[in-house]
Write a protein that holds these residues in place. Sequence first.
Motif: not given
Length: 188
Positions: A122-144
């Motif tokens: 909304d404020e910065r007008g960015l188009h893409r947000v990336e989330w990079r996560v090591l395979a196996g990090n189930e908690r972070s994958i669940a957030v994504a």
Amino acid sequence: MFAVPLTADAELRPLNPWHAEEFLANLDRARENISPWVSPSFVATDLDQARHVLQRYADRWARDDGGIWGIWSGGTLVGGVLLVSLNAELGVCEAGCWLEPAAEGRGLVTRAVSRLIDWVVDERGLHRVEWRVLAGNERSIAVARRLGMRRDGVLREVSPGPHGRVDLEIWSLLAPQWQARRAGTPVD
């Protein structure tokens, strides 16, 4: 100073170099859980390193290419969210998080990252947000997944790990998807 409420007793606010002692105490409580998943340069082990990590993000904020915010619950720093990178010209950023075990399971990270995505879209007008996560990090994958991100792919064996090379999953969310999700419109 600003603070964004996340729950009745938790808030998101800037994390600055002068918070180094609180940050180090938080890392000490989180170290065992986050060390397998985050860059070793982030997990400071002394006050000077903690100050350096926070100064790195303060410098990124000043250059408009990143930033870091803490999650305080009951007045204690329990984790945070960050923009690992931000490229306004390309309209792309990478978000990340960390949280100590005692604060898990309350939706704090999901709420905090949602506020961060609101701001970059909304404020910065960015188009893409990336989330990079090591395979196996189930908690972070669940957030994504909870944020409605899609898995773009896997960079196979991209970095060394304690038991051999590890894969890195790339998840992303596009601004129109985020806006539709907030509006309650089905997203394909």
